[in-house]
Design a protein around this motif. Structure first.
Motif, PDB file in Angstrom:
ATOM      1  N   LYS A 220       0.833  -1.208   0.000  1.00  0.00           N
ATOM      2  CA  LYS A 220       0.000   0.000   0.000  1.00  0.00           C
ATOM      3  C   LYS A 220       0.867   1.258   0.000  1.00  0.00           C
ATOM      4  CE  LYS A 220      -3.841   2.198   2.438  1.00  0.00           C
ATOM      5  NZ  LYS A 220      -3.228   3.539   2.391  1.00  0.00           N
ATOM      6  N   SER A 221       1.931   1.260   0.805  1.00  0.00           N
ATOM      7  CA  SER A 221       2.802   2.434   0.832  1.00  0.00           C
ATOM      8  C   SER A 221       3.530   2.605  -0.495  1.00  0.00           C
ATOM      9  CB  SER A 221       3.804   2.303   1.981  1.00  0.00           C
ATOM     10  OG  SER A 221       4.626   1.157   1.803  1.00  0.00           O
ATOM     11  N   ALA A 222       3.881   1.490  -1.146  1.00  0.00           N
ATOM     12  CA  ALA A 222       4.534   1.584  -2.450  1.00  0.00           C
ATOM     13  C   ALA A 222       3.589   2.157  -3.495  1.00  0.00           C
ATOM     14  CB  ALA A 222       5.041   0.215  -2.878  1.00  0.00           C
ATOM     15  N   VAL A 223       2.328   1.760  -3.460  1.00  0.00           N
ATOM     16  CA  VAL A 223       1.343   2.301  -4.407  1.00  0.00           C
ATOM     17  C   VAL A 223       1.109   3.781  -4.148  1.00  0.00           C
ATOM     18  CG1 VAL A 223      -1.073   2.173  -5.133  1.00  0.00           C
ATOM     19  CG2 VAL A 223       0.230   0.074  -4.766  1.00  0.00           C
ATOM     20  N   ASP A 224       1.005   4.165  -2.869  1.00  0.00           N
ATOM     21  CA  ASP A 224       0.800   5.582  -2.545  1.00  0.00           C
ATOM     22  C   ASP A 224       1.988   6.422  -3.017  1.00  0.00           C
ATOM     23  OD1 ASP A 224      -1.583   4.880  -1.406  1.00  0.00           O
ATOM     24  OD2 ASP A 224      -0.798   4.818   0.655  1.00  0.00           O
ATOM     25  N   GLY A 225       3.204   5.924  -2.825  1.00  0.00           N
ATOM     26  CA  GLY A 225       4.369   6.659  -3.294  1.00  0.00           C
ATOM     27  C   GLY A 225       4.417   6.760  -4.801  1.00  0.00           C
ATOM     28  N   PHE A 226       3.991   5.715  -5.492  1.00  0.00           N
ATOM     29  CA  PHE A 226       3.977   5.739  -6.951  1.00  0.00           C
ATOM     30  C   PHE A 226       2.959   6.749  -7.471  1.00  0.00           C
ATOM     31  CE2 PHE A 226       2.291   4.145 -10.991  1.00  0.00           C
ATOM     32  CZ  PHE A 226       3.451   4.063 -11.740  1.00  0.00           C
ATOM     33  N   ILE A 227       1.776   6.765  -6.869  1.00  0.00           N
ATOM     34  CA  ILE A 227       0.744   7.721  -7.297  1.00  0.00           C
ATOM     35  C   ILE A 227       1.194   9.152  -7.041  1.00  0.00           C
ATOM     36  CG2 ILE A 227      -1.611   8.491  -6.851  1.00  0.00           C
ATOM     37  CD1 ILE A 227      -2.370   5.609  -6.292  1.00  0.00           C
ATOM     38  N   GLN A 228       1.817   9.406  -5.891  1.00  0.00           N
ATOM     39  CA  GLN A 228       2.304  10.749  -5.581  1.00  0.00           C
ATOM     40  C   GLN A 228       3.385  11.186  -6.565  1.00  0.00           C
ATOM     41  OE1 GLN A 228       3.797  11.102  -1.623  1.00  0.00           O
ATOM     42  NE2 GLN A 228       4.131  13.317  -1.736  1.00  0.00           N
ATOM     43  N   GLN A 229       4.252  10.258  -6.950  1.00  0.00           N
ATOM     44  CA  GLN A 229       5.280  10.591  -7.927  1.00  0.00           C
ATOM     45  C   GLN A 229       4.671  10.917  -9.282  1.00  0.00           C
ATOM     46  OE1 GLN A 229       8.088   7.440  -8.516  1.00  0.00           O
ATOM     47  NE2 GLN A 229       9.303   8.565 -10.027  1.00  0.00           N
ATOM     48  N   ARG A 230       3.655  10.173  -9.681  1.00  0.00           N
ATOM     49  CA  ARG A 230       2.999  10.450 -10.952  1.00  0.00           C
ATOM     50  C   ARG A 230       2.333  11.819 -10.948  1.00  0.00           C
ATOM     51  NH1 ARG A 230       1.542   6.514 -14.447  1.00  0.00           N
ATOM     52  NH2 ARG A 230       0.967   8.346 -15.690  1.00  0.00           N
TER      53      ARG A 230
END
Length: 503
Positions: free
Chosen positions: A180-190
Protein backbone atom coordinates in the motif's frame (compact mmCIF):
# COMPACT_ATOMS: atom_id res chain seq x y z
CA UNK A 1 -36.13 -55.61 -28.28
CA UNK A 2 -39.32 -53.67 -29.01
CA UNK A 3 -41.30 -52.50 -31.97
CA UNK A 4 -41.78 -48.98 -33.22
CA UNK A 5 -45.07 -48.48 -31.30
CA UNK A 6 -43.37 -49.10 -27.93
CA UNK A 7 -40.64 -46.58 -28.69
CA UNK A 8 -43.17 -43.95 -29.64
CA UNK A 9 -41.29 -42.66 -32.66
CA UNK A 10 -42.02 -45.54 -35.05
CA UNK A 11 -38.35 -46.29 -35.59
CA UNK A 12 -37.95 -49.22 -33.20
CA UNK A 13 -35.04 -49.75 -30.79
CA UNK A 14 -33.58 -52.72 -32.61
CA UNK A 15 -29.98 -52.97 -31.44
CA UNK A 16 -29.92 -49.43 -30.04
CA UNK A 17 -28.41 -47.70 -33.08
CA UNK A 18 -31.27 -45.25 -33.29
CA UNK A 19 -30.65 -43.88 -29.81
CA UNK A 20 -26.91 -43.74 -30.44
CA UNK A 21 -27.49 -41.69 -33.57
CA UNK A 22 -29.73 -39.34 -31.60
CA UNK A 23 -27.08 -38.78 -28.92
CA UNK A 24 -24.40 -38.13 -31.52
CA UNK A 25 -26.63 -35.71 -33.31
CA UNK A 26 -27.32 -33.73 -30.15
CA UNK A 27 -23.58 -33.61 -29.36
CA UNK A 28 -22.78 -31.94 -32.68
CA UNK A 29 -24.86 -28.86 -31.99
CA UNK A 30 -22.77 -25.72 -31.39
CA UNK A 31 -22.50 -24.85 -27.72
CA UNK A 32 -23.10 -21.30 -26.55
CA UNK A 33 -20.53 -19.41 -24.50
CA UNK A 34 -21.06 -19.89 -20.77
CA UNK A 35 -20.12 -16.27 -20.04
CA UNK A 36 -21.92 -14.11 -22.60
CA UNK A 37 -24.47 -16.73 -23.72
CA UNK A 38 -24.51 -15.29 -27.22
CA UNK A 39 -21.30 -16.19 -28.99
CA UNK A 40 -20.48 -19.64 -30.30
CA UNK A 41 -18.05 -21.55 -28.07
CA UNK A 42 -14.72 -22.23 -29.77
CA UNK A 43 -12.78 -23.76 -26.84
CA UNK A 44 -13.73 -25.94 -23.88
CA UNK A 45 -11.29 -25.52 -20.99
CA UNK A 46 -13.02 -27.92 -18.62
CA UNK A 47 -16.36 -29.71 -18.61
CA UNK A 48 -18.96 -26.95 -18.66
CA UNK A 49 -16.42 -24.15 -19.32
CA UNK A 50 -16.98 -23.35 -22.99
CA UNK A 51 -15.91 -19.88 -24.13
CA UNK A 52 -16.21 -17.87 -27.28
CA UNK A 53 -13.12 -16.17 -28.65
CA UNK A 54 -13.68 -12.77 -26.98
CA UNK A 55 -14.65 -14.22 -23.59
CA UNK A 56 -11.70 -16.62 -23.63
CA UNK A 57 -9.34 -13.68 -24.16
CA UNK A 58 -10.95 -11.79 -21.30
CA UNK A 59 -10.76 -14.88 -19.08
CA UNK A 60 -7.08 -15.39 -19.87
CA UNK A 61 -6.14 -11.77 -19.19
CA UNK A 62 -8.13 -11.64 -15.95
CA UNK A 63 -6.41 -14.77 -14.70
CA UNK A 64 -2.98 -13.24 -15.22
CA UNK A 65 -3.90 -9.95 -13.54
CA UNK A 66 -5.61 -11.74 -10.65
CA UNK A 67 -2.49 -13.83 -9.98
CA UNK A 68 -0.33 -10.69 -9.72
CA UNK A 69 -2.89 -8.71 -7.77
CA UNK A 70 -3.63 -11.46 -5.27
CA UNK A 71 -0.01 -11.99 -4.26
CA UNK A 72 1.11 -8.32 -4.38
CA UNK A 73 4.77 -9.14 -4.81
CA UNK A 74 5.61 -6.80 -7.70
CA UNK A 75 5.51 -3.15 -6.63
CA UNK A 76 4.72 -0.19 -8.93
CA UNK A 77 7.78 1.15 -10.74
CA UNK A 78 9.83 -1.98 -9.98
CA UNK A 79 12.15 -3.45 -12.62
CA UNK A 80 11.09 -6.98 -13.61
CA UNK A 81 13.11 -9.30 -15.87
CA UNK A 82 11.06 -11.67 -18.05
CA UNK A 83 12.83 -14.99 -18.68
CA UNK A 84 11.91 -15.90 -22.26
CA UNK A 85 12.67 -19.41 -23.49
CA UNK A 86 10.69 -19.16 -26.71
CA UNK A 87 8.18 -21.80 -25.58
CA UNK A 88 4.44 -21.47 -25.20
CA UNK A 89 4.36 -20.42 -21.54
CA UNK A 90 6.99 -17.68 -21.62
CA UNK A 91 5.73 -16.35 -24.98
CA UNK A 92 2.18 -16.04 -23.61
CA UNK A 93 3.57 -14.31 -20.51
CA UNK A 94 5.40 -11.79 -22.68
CA UNK A 95 2.19 -11.07 -24.62
CA UNK A 96 0.29 -10.52 -21.37
CA UNK A 97 2.87 -7.99 -20.20
CA UNK A 98 2.72 -6.21 -23.56
CA UNK A 99 -1.04 -5.90 -23.42
CA UNK A 100 -0.97 -4.89 -19.75
CA UNK A 101 1.41 -1.99 -20.48
CA UNK A 102 -0.42 -0.75 -23.59
CA UNK A 103 -2.41 2.47 -23.50
CA UNK A 104 -5.63 0.60 -24.34
CA UNK A 105 -5.49 -1.53 -21.19
CA UNK A 106 -8.20 -0.75 -18.63
CA UNK A 107 -5.94 -1.39 -15.64
CA UNK A 108 -2.36 -0.98 -16.74
CA UNK A 109 0.53 -2.82 -15.19
CA UNK A 110 2.92 -0.52 -13.36
CA UNK A 111 6.27 -2.26 -13.42
CA UNK A 112 9.18 -1.72 -15.82
CA UNK A 113 9.90 -4.90 -17.82
CA UNK A 114 13.01 -6.29 -19.47
CA UNK A 115 13.49 -9.57 -21.34
CA UNK A 116 16.34 -12.09 -21.35
CA UNK A 117 16.83 -15.01 -23.72
CA UNK A 118 19.50 -17.68 -23.21
CA UNK A 119 20.74 -19.63 -26.23
CA UNK A 120 21.08 -23.32 -25.28
CA UNK A 121 21.64 -24.65 -28.78
CA UNK A 122 25.19 -25.80 -28.06
CA UNK A 123 24.07 -28.55 -25.67
CA UNK A 124 20.91 -29.35 -27.64
CA UNK A 125 22.71 -30.47 -30.79
CA UNK A 126 22.11 -27.39 -32.95
CA UNK A 127 24.65 -26.30 -35.54
CA UNK A 128 26.07 -22.78 -35.74
CA UNK A 129 23.71 -21.90 -38.59
CA UNK A 130 20.68 -23.10 -36.64
CA UNK A 131 21.74 -21.15 -33.57
CA UNK A 132 22.19 -17.98 -35.61
CA UNK A 133 18.75 -18.41 -37.17
CA UNK A 134 17.15 -18.90 -33.76
CA UNK A 135 18.88 -15.83 -32.34
CA UNK A 136 17.79 -13.75 -35.34
CA UNK A 137 14.17 -14.77 -34.88
CA UNK A 138 14.29 -14.08 -31.15
CA UNK A 139 15.93 -10.68 -31.66
CA UNK A 140 13.33 -9.66 -34.24
CA UNK A 141 10.56 -10.73 -31.84
CA UNK A 142 12.07 -8.79 -28.93
CA UNK A 143 12.62 -5.65 -30.99
CA UNK A 144 8.89 -5.55 -31.72
CA UNK A 145 8.08 -5.43 -28.02
CA UNK A 146 10.08 -2.26 -27.40
CA UNK A 147 11.37 -3.61 -24.08
CA UNK A 148 15.07 -3.69 -23.18
CA UNK A 149 16.35 -7.15 -23.94
CA UNK A 150 19.45 -9.21 -23.27
CA UNK A 151 20.69 -12.05 -25.46
CA UNK A 152 23.01 -14.50 -23.71
CA UNK A 153 24.47 -17.91 -24.46
CA UNK A 154 24.83 -20.78 -22.05
CA UNK A 155 28.60 -20.64 -22.49
CA UNK A 156 28.64 -17.36 -20.55
CA UNK A 157 27.62 -19.26 -17.42
CA UNK A 158 31.18 -20.62 -17.27
CA UNK A 159 32.50 -17.08 -16.78
CA UNK A 160 30.23 -16.03 -13.92
CA UNK A 161 31.86 -14.68 -10.74
CA UNK A 162 31.85 -16.60 -7.48
CA UNK A 163 29.33 -14.18 -5.98
CA UNK A 164 26.59 -15.97 -7.92
CA UNK A 165 26.88 -18.81 -5.36
CA UNK A 166 26.16 -16.49 -2.43
CA UNK A 167 22.82 -15.22 -1.23
CA UNK A 168 22.39 -11.52 -1.91
CA UNK A 169 21.36 -8.89 0.63
CA UNK A 170 17.70 -8.60 1.46
CA UNK A 171 15.02 -11.18 1.96
CA UNK A 172 15.81 -11.44 5.66
CA UNK A 173 13.65 -11.09 8.69
CA UNK A 174 13.47 -7.29 8.50
CA UNK A 175 10.13 -6.17 7.04
CA UNK A 176 10.18 -4.29 3.74
CA UNK A 177 7.85 -1.53 2.58
CA UNK A 178 4.21 -2.54 2.34
CA UNK A 179 2.43 -2.78 -0.96
CA UNK A 180 0.00 0.00 0.00
CA UNK A 181 2.80 2.43 0.83
CA UNK A 182 4.53 1.58 -2.45
CA UNK A 183 1.34 2.30 -4.41
CA UNK A 184 0.80 5.58 -2.55
CA UNK A 185 4.37 6.66 -3.29
CA UNK A 186 3.98 5.74 -6.95
CA UNK A 187 0.74 7.72 -7.30
CA UNK A 188 2.30 10.75 -5.58
CA UNK A 189 5.28 10.59 -7.93
CA UNK A 190 3.00 10.45 -10.95
CA UNK A 191 1.08 13.51 -9.76
CA UNK A 192 4.30 15.44 -9.31
CA UNK A 193 5.40 14.50 -12.82
CA UNK A 194 2.04 15.57 -14.27
CA UNK A 195 2.20 18.85 -12.39
CA UNK A 196 5.69 19.44 -13.77
CA UNK A 197 4.54 18.85 -17.35
CA UNK A 198 6.21 15.46 -17.66
CA UNK A 199 3.14 13.29 -17.27
CA UNK A 200 3.76 11.03 -20.24
CA UNK A 201 7.38 10.28 -19.51
CA UNK A 202 6.72 7.06 -17.61
CA UNK A 203 4.30 5.72 -20.20
CA UNK A 204 6.80 6.35 -22.94
CA UNK A 205 9.65 4.97 -20.89
CA UNK A 206 7.91 1.68 -20.30
CA UNK A 207 8.02 0.90 -24.00
CA UNK A 208 10.90 2.79 -25.59
CA UNK A 209 13.31 4.01 -22.92
CA UNK A 210 15.91 1.33 -23.75
CA UNK A 211 17.03 -0.36 -26.87
CA UNK A 212 19.29 -3.41 -27.06
CA UNK A 213 21.66 -3.52 -24.09
CA UNK A 214 25.34 -4.03 -24.79
CA UNK A 215 26.37 -6.40 -27.55
CA UNK A 216 22.96 -8.04 -27.96
CA UNK A 217 23.33 -8.82 -31.65
CA UNK A 218 23.39 -12.36 -32.98
CA UNK A 219 27.00 -13.18 -32.13
CA UNK A 220 27.98 -16.60 -30.85
CA UNK A 221 30.70 -17.28 -28.25
CA UNK A 222 34.14 -18.57 -29.10
CA UNK A 223 34.54 -22.17 -30.16
CA UNK A 224 36.80 -22.88 -27.18
CA UNK A 225 34.01 -21.91 -24.76
CA UNK A 226 31.54 -24.11 -26.62
CA UNK A 227 33.89 -27.08 -26.42
CA UNK A 228 34.40 -26.47 -22.70
CA UNK A 229 30.64 -26.43 -22.17
CA UNK A 230 30.20 -29.64 -24.16
CA UNK A 231 32.92 -31.33 -22.10
CA UNK A 232 31.10 -30.30 -18.95
CA UNK A 233 27.87 -31.90 -20.13
CA UNK A 234 29.65 -34.98 -21.45
CA UNK A 235 31.04 -35.57 -17.96
CA UNK A 236 27.49 -36.26 -16.73
CA UNK A 237 26.73 -39.93 -17.28
CA UNK A 238 22.92 -39.72 -17.15
CA UNK A 239 20.44 -37.44 -18.87
CA UNK A 240 18.89 -36.67 -15.48
CA UNK A 241 22.15 -35.10 -14.31
CA UNK A 242 22.40 -33.15 -17.56
CA UNK A 243 18.87 -31.78 -17.12
CA UNK A 244 19.70 -30.63 -13.59
CA UNK A 245 22.99 -29.11 -14.73
CA UNK A 246 21.25 -27.21 -17.54
CA UNK A 247 18.65 -25.85 -15.17
CA UNK A 248 21.32 -24.74 -12.69
CA UNK A 249 23.43 -22.92 -15.30
CA UNK A 250 20.35 -21.27 -16.76
CA UNK A 251 19.14 -19.98 -13.40
CA UNK A 252 22.62 -18.70 -12.48
CA UNK A 253 22.88 -16.79 -15.75
CA UNK A 254 19.44 -15.21 -15.35
CA UNK A 255 20.24 -14.29 -11.73
CA UNK A 256 23.55 -12.68 -12.71
CA UNK A 257 21.87 -10.60 -15.45
CA UNK A 258 19.16 -9.46 -13.05
CA UNK A 259 21.73 -8.35 -10.47
CA UNK A 260 24.03 -6.53 -12.89
CA UNK A 261 21.17 -4.73 -14.65
CA UNK A 262 19.30 -3.70 -11.49
CA UNK A 263 16.25 -6.00 -11.67
CA UNK A 264 14.72 -7.08 -8.38
CA UNK A 265 12.15 -9.55 -9.75
CA UNK A 266 12.35 -12.32 -12.36
CA UNK A 267 9.26 -13.74 -14.10
CA UNK A 268 9.25 -17.27 -15.51
CA UNK A 269 6.59 -18.87 -17.71
CA UNK A 270 6.07 -22.21 -15.95
CA UNK A 271 2.51 -23.44 -16.45
CA UNK A 272 0.37 -25.52 -14.10
CA UNK A 273 1.29 -28.64 -16.08
CA UNK A 274 4.99 -27.87 -15.83
CA UNK A 275 4.71 -27.14 -12.09
CA UNK A 276 2.95 -30.46 -11.45
CA UNK A 277 5.62 -32.37 -13.38
CA UNK A 278 8.36 -30.50 -11.56
CA UNK A 279 6.80 -31.25 -8.19
CA UNK A 280 6.84 -35.02 -8.66
CA UNK A 281 10.22 -34.92 -10.40
CA UNK A 282 11.84 -33.07 -7.52
CA UNK A 283 10.36 -35.57 -5.10
CA UNK A 284 12.09 -38.34 -7.02
CA UNK A 285 15.35 -36.34 -7.08
CA UNK A 286 15.43 -35.89 -3.30
CA UNK A 287 14.30 -32.26 -3.21
CA UNK A 288 11.18 -32.83 -1.15
CA UNK A 289 12.22 -30.26 1.45
CA UNK A 290 12.39 -27.51 -1.19
CA UNK A 291 9.17 -28.15 -3.13
CA UNK A 292 7.55 -24.95 -1.84
CA UNK A 293 10.40 -22.88 -3.28
CA UNK A 294 10.84 -24.86 -6.47
CA UNK A 295 7.15 -24.82 -7.44
CA UNK A 296 5.54 -21.94 -5.50
CA UNK A 297 4.56 -18.54 -6.82
CA UNK A 298 7.44 -16.84 -4.99
CA UNK A 299 11.02 -18.08 -4.76
CA UNK A 300 13.07 -15.84 -2.46
CA UNK A 301 16.13 -18.05 -1.93
CA UNK A 302 18.46 -15.56 -3.67
CA UNK A 303 17.66 -12.69 -1.29
CA UNK A 304 18.03 -9.60 -3.50
CA UNK A 305 16.27 -11.13 -6.55
CA UNK A 306 12.88 -12.82 -6.21
CA UNK A 307 11.58 -15.28 -8.80
CA UNK A 308 7.82 -15.24 -9.46
CA UNK A 309 5.74 -17.64 -11.57
CA UNK A 310 2.60 -15.80 -12.78
CA UNK A 311 1.68 -18.49 -15.35
CA UNK A 312 1.48 -21.36 -12.85
CA UNK A 313 -2.34 -21.20 -12.75
CA UNK A 314 -2.72 -21.95 -16.48
CA UNK A 315 -2.97 -25.43 -17.89
CA UNK A 316 -0.80 -26.16 -20.92
CA UNK A 317 -4.00 -26.60 -22.90
CA UNK A 318 -5.17 -23.07 -22.11
CA UNK A 319 -1.83 -21.57 -23.13
CA UNK A 320 -1.76 -23.55 -26.37
CA UNK A 321 -5.25 -22.36 -27.35
CA UNK A 322 -4.41 -18.76 -26.45
CA UNK A 323 -1.26 -18.77 -28.56
CA UNK A 324 -3.16 -20.35 -31.46
CA UNK A 325 -6.16 -18.03 -31.42
CA UNK A 326 -4.26 -14.77 -30.98
CA UNK A 327 -1.14 -15.47 -33.01
CA UNK A 328 1.48 -15.50 -30.25
CA UNK A 329 4.83 -16.36 -31.90
CA UNK A 330 6.98 -19.08 -30.38
CA UNK A 331 10.54 -20.24 -31.05
CA UNK A 332 11.02 -23.83 -29.97
CA UNK A 333 14.48 -25.13 -29.06
CA UNK A 334 15.01 -28.91 -29.21
CA UNK A 335 15.54 -30.67 -25.87
CA UNK A 336 18.69 -32.43 -24.75
CA UNK A 337 19.47 -35.39 -26.96
CA UNK A 338 19.30 -38.91 -25.61
CA UNK A 339 20.32 -42.25 -27.05
CA UNK A 340 17.26 -44.04 -25.70
CA UNK A 341 13.71 -43.13 -26.66
CA UNK A 342 12.05 -44.39 -23.48
CA UNK A 343 12.95 -43.76 -19.86
CA UNK A 344 15.67 -41.31 -20.84
CA UNK A 345 15.56 -39.26 -17.64
CA UNK A 346 13.51 -38.88 -14.50
CA UNK A 347 12.14 -35.59 -15.82
CA UNK A 348 10.78 -37.05 -19.03
CA UNK A 349 9.61 -40.24 -17.37
CA UNK A 350 7.56 -38.26 -14.85
CA UNK A 351 6.18 -36.01 -17.59
CA UNK A 352 5.02 -38.97 -19.67
CA UNK A 353 3.51 -40.56 -16.57
CA UNK A 354 1.45 -37.49 -15.63
CA UNK A 355 0.35 -36.69 -19.17
CA UNK A 356 -0.70 -40.31 -19.67
CA UNK A 357 -2.85 -40.17 -16.55
CA UNK A 358 -4.28 -36.83 -17.63
CA UNK A 359 -5.77 -38.44 -20.76
CA UNK A 360 -7.98 -40.82 -18.77
CA UNK A 361 -8.32 -38.74 -15.60
CA UNK A 362 -8.57 -35.03 -16.55
CA UNK A 363 -8.14 -33.80 -12.97
CA UNK A 364 -4.74 -35.44 -12.40
CA UNK A 365 -2.53 -32.41 -13.03
CA UNK A 366 -4.80 -29.98 -11.20
CA UNK A 367 -4.88 -32.31 -8.19
CA UNK A 368 -1.10 -32.53 -8.03
CA UNK A 369 -0.85 -28.76 -8.46
CA UNK A 370 -3.37 -28.00 -5.69
CA UNK A 371 -1.57 -30.39 -3.38
CA UNK A 372 1.69 -28.53 -3.97
CA UNK A 373 0.03 -25.23 -3.09
CA UNK A 374 -0.48 -26.45 0.47
CA UNK A 375 3.25 -26.84 1.09
CA UNK A 376 4.88 -24.40 3.49
CA UNK A 377 8.10 -22.46 2.95
CA UNK A 378 9.17 -22.83 6.59
CA UNK A 379 11.19 -26.09 6.26
CA UNK A 380 13.20 -24.68 3.33
CA UNK A 381 14.22 -21.44 5.07
CA UNK A 382 17.68 -21.03 6.61
CA UNK A 383 18.97 -18.28 8.88
CA UNK A 384 22.66 -18.35 8.06
CA UNK A 385 24.69 -18.65 4.89
CA UNK A 386 26.55 -21.69 6.23
CA UNK A 387 23.28 -23.64 6.22
CA UNK A 388 22.68 -23.22 2.49
CA UNK A 389 23.63 -25.40 -0.44
CA UNK A 390 26.48 -23.99 -2.49
CA UNK A 391 24.66 -24.41 -5.83
CA UNK A 392 20.89 -24.19 -5.34
CA UNK A 393 21.04 -21.93 -2.21
CA UNK A 394 18.42 -24.04 -0.44
CA UNK A 395 18.80 -25.06 3.20
CA UNK A 396 21.15 -27.99 3.68
CA UNK A 397 19.08 -31.09 4.45
CA UNK A 398 22.08 -33.18 5.54
CA UNK A 399 21.97 -33.86 9.28
CA UNK A 400 24.77 -36.38 9.73
CA UNK A 401 27.20 -37.87 7.25
CA UNK A 402 27.35 -41.23 9.06
CA UNK A 403 23.64 -41.87 8.55
CA UNK A 404 23.64 -41.38 4.77
CA UNK A 405 24.07 -43.83 1.95
CA UNK A 406 26.17 -41.13 0.28
CA UNK A 407 28.87 -41.40 2.96
CA UNK A 408 31.00 -43.78 0.84
CA UNK A 409 31.36 -41.05 -1.80
CA UNK A 410 33.17 -38.77 0.65
CA UNK A 411 36.58 -40.26 -0.09
CA UNK A 412 39.49 -38.97 1.96
CA UNK A 413 42.57 -39.89 -0.10
CA UNK A 414 44.17 -37.76 -2.80
CA UNK A 415 43.94 -40.06 -5.78
CA UNK A 416 42.08 -38.76 -8.86
CA UNK A 417 41.23 -35.46 -7.22
CA UNK A 418 39.33 -37.12 -4.41
CA UNK A 419 40.57 -34.63 -1.81
CA UNK A 420 38.99 -31.66 -3.56
CA UNK A 421 35.83 -33.64 -4.10
CA UNK A 422 35.61 -34.57 -0.43
CA UNK A 423 35.85 -30.88 0.49
CA UNK A 424 33.25 -29.85 -2.08
CA UNK A 425 30.47 -32.41 -1.58
CA UNK A 426 29.65 -31.57 2.08
CA UNK A 427 28.66 -28.07 0.93
CA UNK A 428 25.85 -29.46 -1.26
CA UNK A 429 22.34 -30.59 -0.46
CA UNK A 430 21.25 -34.16 -1.05
CA UNK A 431 19.88 -33.55 -4.55
CA UNK A 432 22.92 -31.60 -5.77
CA UNK A 433 25.17 -34.35 -4.42
CA UNK A 434 23.33 -36.89 -6.54
CA UNK A 435 23.75 -34.69 -9.60
CA UNK A 436 27.48 -34.08 -9.24
CA UNK A 437 28.10 -37.64 -8.19
CA UNK A 438 27.43 -38.50 -11.85
CA UNK A 439 30.01 -36.02 -13.19
CA UNK A 440 32.99 -38.36 -12.95
CA UNK A 441 35.33 -36.58 -15.36
CA UNK A 442 35.21 -33.37 -13.33
CA UNK A 443 37.02 -35.14 -10.49
CA UNK A 444 39.89 -36.43 -12.57
CA UNK A 445 38.43 -39.86 -13.33
CA UNK A 446 36.92 -41.35 -16.44
CA UNK A 447 33.73 -43.26 -17.20
CA UNK A 448 33.77 -46.48 -15.23
CA UNK A 449 36.11 -45.16 -12.50
CA UNK A 450 35.73 -42.98 -9.44
CA UNK A 451 32.28 -42.56 -7.98
CA UNK A 452 30.63 -45.01 -10.39
CA UNK A 453 33.36 -47.69 -10.34
CA UNK A 454 32.59 -51.37 -9.94
CA UNK A 455 34.42 -53.42 -7.36
CA UNK A 456 36.51 -56.11 -9.11
CA UNK A 457 35.28 -58.70 -6.58
CA UNK A 458 31.65 -57.53 -6.58
CA UNK A 459 29.27 -59.20 -9.09
CA UNK A 460 26.71 -56.46 -8.54
CA UNK A 461 26.75 -52.73 -9.23
CA UNK A 462 28.89 -51.31 -6.42
CA UNK A 463 28.76 -47.58 -5.71
CA UNK A 464 31.84 -47.62 -3.46
CA UNK A 465 34.87 -45.92 -5.09
CA UNK A 466 37.71 -48.26 -5.89
CA UNK A 467 40.20 -46.66 -3.46
CA UNK A 468 37.81 -47.47 -0.58
CA UNK A 469 36.83 -50.98 -1.72
CA UNK A 470 39.06 -53.80 -0.49
CA UNK A 471 39.69 -56.49 -3.13
CA UNK A 472 39.80 -59.15 -0.42
CA UNK A 473 36.59 -58.11 1.30
CA UNK A 474 33.91 -60.65 2.08
CA UNK A 475 30.47 -59.90 0.69
CA UNK A 476 27.58 -60.39 3.03
CA UNK A 477 23.98 -59.96 2.02
CA UNK A 478 21.85 -58.06 4.49
CA UNK A 479 18.73 -59.59 5.95
CA UNK A 480 16.14 -60.19 3.30
CA UNK A 481 18.38 -58.97 0.49
CA UNK A 482 18.68 -62.35 -1.14
CA UNK A 483 14.96 -62.50 -1.76
CA UNK A 484 14.92 -59.03 -3.27
CA UNK A 485 17.86 -59.94 -5.47
CA UNK A 486 15.89 -62.82 -6.95
CA UNK A 487 13.14 -60.37 -7.90
CA UNK A 488 15.57 -58.41 -10.03
CA UNK A 489 16.61 -55.71 -7.57
CA UNK A 490 20.15 -55.07 -6.38
CA UNK A 491 20.47 -56.31 -2.80
CA UNK A 492 22.01 -54.20 -0.08
CA UNK A 493 25.63 -55.13 0.58
CA UNK A 494 27.98 -54.60 3.53
CA UNK A 495 31.74 -54.86 3.09
CA UNK A 496 33.82 -56.24 5.98
CA UNK A 497 37.28 -54.80 6.36
CA UNK A 498 36.15 -51.42 5.07
CA UNK A 499 34.36 -48.50 6.68
CA UNK A 500 32.27 -47.98 3.55
CA UNK A 501 28.77 -49.30 3.09
CA UNK A 502 27.48 -50.22 -0.33
CA UNK A 503 23.76 -49.75 -0.45
Amino acid sequence: MCDGAECGDGSGCGDGTGRRRQRVGNGTKPRPCVKCGQGRAVVVIRIGDAFCRACFHEYFVHKFRAMLGKNRVIFPGEKVLLALSGGMGSSAMLRQVQEGLSREAAKRLRFVPGVIYIDEGAVCGQSLEQREQTLSRIEALLQETGFPYYLASLEQALELPGSILRRGPGGGSEPGPSYKSAVDGFIQQRRQEEAGGDGGSLAAGLSTQHGPIGDSHTCLPAAARTEELLRLFDSAETLTAKEELLQMLRSHLVLHTARTQGYTKVMTGESCTRVAVKLLTNLALGRGAFLAMDTGFVDSRHGDVIVVRPMRDYMAKEIAFYNHFFGVPTVITPPLQAKRREKTSIHRLMENFLLGLQVDFPSTISTVYRTGEKLSLAPAEANSEQQRCLLCLCALDIAGEEELALEPTLVKDTENGAESRAAFIPLLCYSCRLTFKEMVRIWGGSPGTGARARCPQCPLSCRVPQPRCQPTCALKLSAGAAGRGQAGEVPSLRYEGSAASCR
